[in-house]
Design a protein around this motif. Structure first.
Motif, PDB file in Angstrom:
ATOM      1  N   LYS A 278       5.886  22.671  -5.557  1.00 36.47           N
ATOM      2  CA  LYS A 278       4.495  22.344  -5.905  1.00 36.47           C
ATOM      3  C   LYS A 278       3.655  23.571  -6.266  1.00 36.47           C
ATOM      4  O   LYS A 278       2.424  23.497  -6.255  1.00 36.47           O
ATOM      5  CB  LYS A 278       3.825  21.640  -4.718  1.00 36.47           C
ATOM      6  N   ALA A 279       4.307  24.697  -6.562  1.00 32.78           N
ATOM      7  CA  ALA A 279       3.541  25.919  -6.847  1.00 32.78           C
ATOM      8  C   ALA A 279       2.569  25.756  -8.014  1.00 32.78           C
ATOM      9  O   ALA A 279       1.405  26.165  -7.911  1.00 32.78           O
ATOM     10  CB  ALA A 279       4.478  27.100  -7.081  1.00 32.78           C
ATOM     11  N   PRO A 280       2.981  25.165  -9.161  1.00 32.32           N
ATOM     12  CA  PRO A 280       2.029  25.037 -10.276  1.00 32.32           C
ATOM     13  C   PRO A 280       0.802  24.206  -9.896  1.00 32.32           C
ATOM     14  O   PRO A 280      -0.329  24.557 -10.252  1.00 32.32           O
ATOM     15  CB  PRO A 280       2.836  24.340 -11.379  1.00 32.32           C
ATOM     16  N   GLU A 281       1.029  23.121  -9.143  1.00 36.51           N
ATOM     17  CA  GLU A 281      -0.088  22.265  -8.725  1.00 36.51           C
ATOM     18  C   GLU A 281      -1.025  23.000  -7.762  1.00 36.51           C
ATOM     19  O   GLU A 281      -2.243  22.872  -7.848  1.00 36.51           O
ATOM     20  CB  GLU A 281       0.441  20.994  -8.039  1.00 36.51           C
ATOM     21  N   MET A 282      -0.425  23.781  -6.857  1.00 39.77           N
ATOM     22  CA  MET A 282      -1.233  24.521  -5.880  1.00 39.77           C
ATOM     23  C   MET A 282      -2.092  25.561  -6.587  1.00 39.77           C
ATOM     24  O   MET A 282      -3.288  25.696  -6.310  1.00 39.77           O
ATOM     25  CB  MET A 282      -0.301  25.204  -4.863  1.00 39.77           C
ATOM     26  N   LYS A 283      -1.472  26.279  -7.500  1.00 42.81           N
ATOM     27  CA  LYS A 283      -2.218  27.317  -8.235  1.00 42.81           C
ATOM     28  C   LYS A 283      -3.344  26.686  -9.054  1.00 42.81           C
ATOM     29  O   LYS A 283      -4.476  27.184  -9.070  1.00 42.81           O
ATOM     30  CB  LYS A 283      -1.263  28.102  -9.141  1.00 42.81           C
ATOM     31  N   GLN A 284      -3.032  25.582  -9.720  1.00 48.44           N
ATOM     32  CA  GLN A 284      -4.030  24.895 -10.535  1.00 48.44           C
ATOM     33  C   GLN A 284      -5.203  24.417  -9.677  1.00 48.44           C
ATOM     34  O   GLN A 284      -6.366  24.559 -10.053  1.00 48.44           O
ATOM     35  CB  GLN A 284      -3.388  23.702 -11.258  1.00 48.44           C
ATOM     36  N   ARG A 285      -4.887  23.852  -8.518  1.00 48.78           N
ATOM     37  CA  ARG A 285      -5.944  23.326  -7.640  1.00 48.78           C
ATOM     38  C   ARG A 285      -6.871  24.444  -7.181  1.00 48.78           C
ATOM     39  O   ARG A 285      -8.096  24.286  -7.176  1.00 48.78           O
ATOM     40  CB  ARG A 285      -5.303  22.633  -6.420  1.00 48.78           C
ATOM     41  N   LEU A 286      -6.296  25.581  -6.778  1.00 51.76           N
ATOM     42  CA  LEU A 286      -7.110  26.715  -6.317  1.00 51.76           C
ATOM     43  C   LEU A 286      -7.981  27.246  -7.448  1.00 51.76           C
ATOM     44  O   LEU A 286      -9.161  27.558  -7.244  1.00 51.76           O
ATOM     45  CB  LEU A 286      -6.209  27.822  -5.766  1.00 51.76           C
ATOM     46  N   MET A 287      -7.415  27.343  -8.636  1.00 52.40           N
ATOM     47  CA  MET A 287      -8.181  27.849  -9.779  1.00 52.40           C
ATOM     48  C   MET A 287      -9.314  26.884 -10.162  1.00 52.40           C
ATOM     49  O   MET A 287     -10.425  27.323 -10.453  1.00 52.40           O
ATOM     50  CB  MET A 287      -7.247  28.074 -10.971  1.00 52.40           C
ATOM     51  N   GLU A 288      -9.016  25.597 -10.146  1.00 60.02           N
ATOM     52  CA  GLU A 288     -10.069  24.616 -10.471  1.00 60.02           C
ATOM     53  C   GLU A 288     -11.202  24.681  -9.440  1.00 60.02           C
ATOM     54  O   GLU A 288     -12.384  24.628  -9.793  1.00 60.02           O
ATOM     55  CB  GLU A 288      -9.493  23.199 -10.484  1.00 60.02           C
TER      56      GLU A 288
END
Length: 221
Positions: A117-127
């Motif tokens: 889930k790394a891409p989703e985690m990174k995206q969530r933090l950035m958003e």
């Protein structure tokens, strides 16, 4: 038909770097242009502002220290906001009240990577940071972000309270710096070719094809 060897792409970036926010979207757009090329995408830590303390600082203090004044950043921010908008991304610098140290963010991405889930985690933090002005130095915000992408909130809260993987994240970021990476995002293809900056997806797609062909030709020899 022979199976192609997946191309490893390491994206070295930070969650509070606006060009990394744009660059993540662009590498994903590039991958969509080459659906026939197998790729293993990894997100690797970088500290854009290693001097920011673990508890974070006010955005005003940060902008003053980094750019001279809050006003000085406005011109730069305008260009980045426009570039983000062209990608369909929202960046609202006026909402950001606190500048975090991103050690804990990188720990979350690492833990999310273990369950794919790394891409989703990174995206969530950035958003949270760029779009919503979320305080990434607040443990409750981080725990909620982890829960949003399917991680266990109680487990994450316990782990964040320890020093688990702090040394690993720091070492990985240090390794990137020692390899000469100073600007992010940097995309490292097959651990040997580096492309720096939030490049156009077409350029990245060409690089993906080229390096994939090269590593597969070498594997076939």
């Amino acid at each position: 038909m022979s199976t192609l060897k997946p191309l490893q792409i390491d994206v070295v970036s930070d969650v509070v770097c606006p060009w990394c926010y744009i660059g993540k979207h662009r590498i994903e757009s590039a991958l969509a242009l080459v659906p026939d090329v197998p790729v293993k995408l990894n997100f690797r830590p970088f500290f854009l502002n290693p001097w920011v303390p673990r508890e974070g600082i006010s955005r005003e203090d940060y902008l003053t220290q980094k750019f001279g004044s809050v006003e000085a950043y406005k011109g730069i921010a305008g260009r980045v906001v426009a570039a983000a908008s062209e990608e369909g991304l929202v960046y609202k610098p006026e909402l950001v009240a606190r500048q975090p140290n991103t050690t804990d963010c990188h720990r979350l991405i690492l833990w999310a990577e273990a369950v794919g889930k790394a891409p989703e985690m990174k995206q969530r933090l950035m958003e949270l940071y760029f779009r919503d002005g979320g305080d990434l130095s607040d443990v409750n915000v981080l725990v909620q972000a982890a829960a949003d992408v399917g991680l266990d909130a109680d487990d994450v809260r316990k782990r964040l309270a320890t020093d688990e993987d702090v040394a690993r994240v720091s070492a990985d970021a240090q390794e990137a710096a020692e390899k000469g990476i100073s600007g992010v995002p940097t995309y490292v293809f097959a651990q040997k070719y580096a492309v720096s900056g939030a490049q156009d997806p077409n350029l990245l797609a060409r690089a993906i094809r080229q390096v994939s062909a090269e590593i597969n030709a070498q594997a076939a020899e």
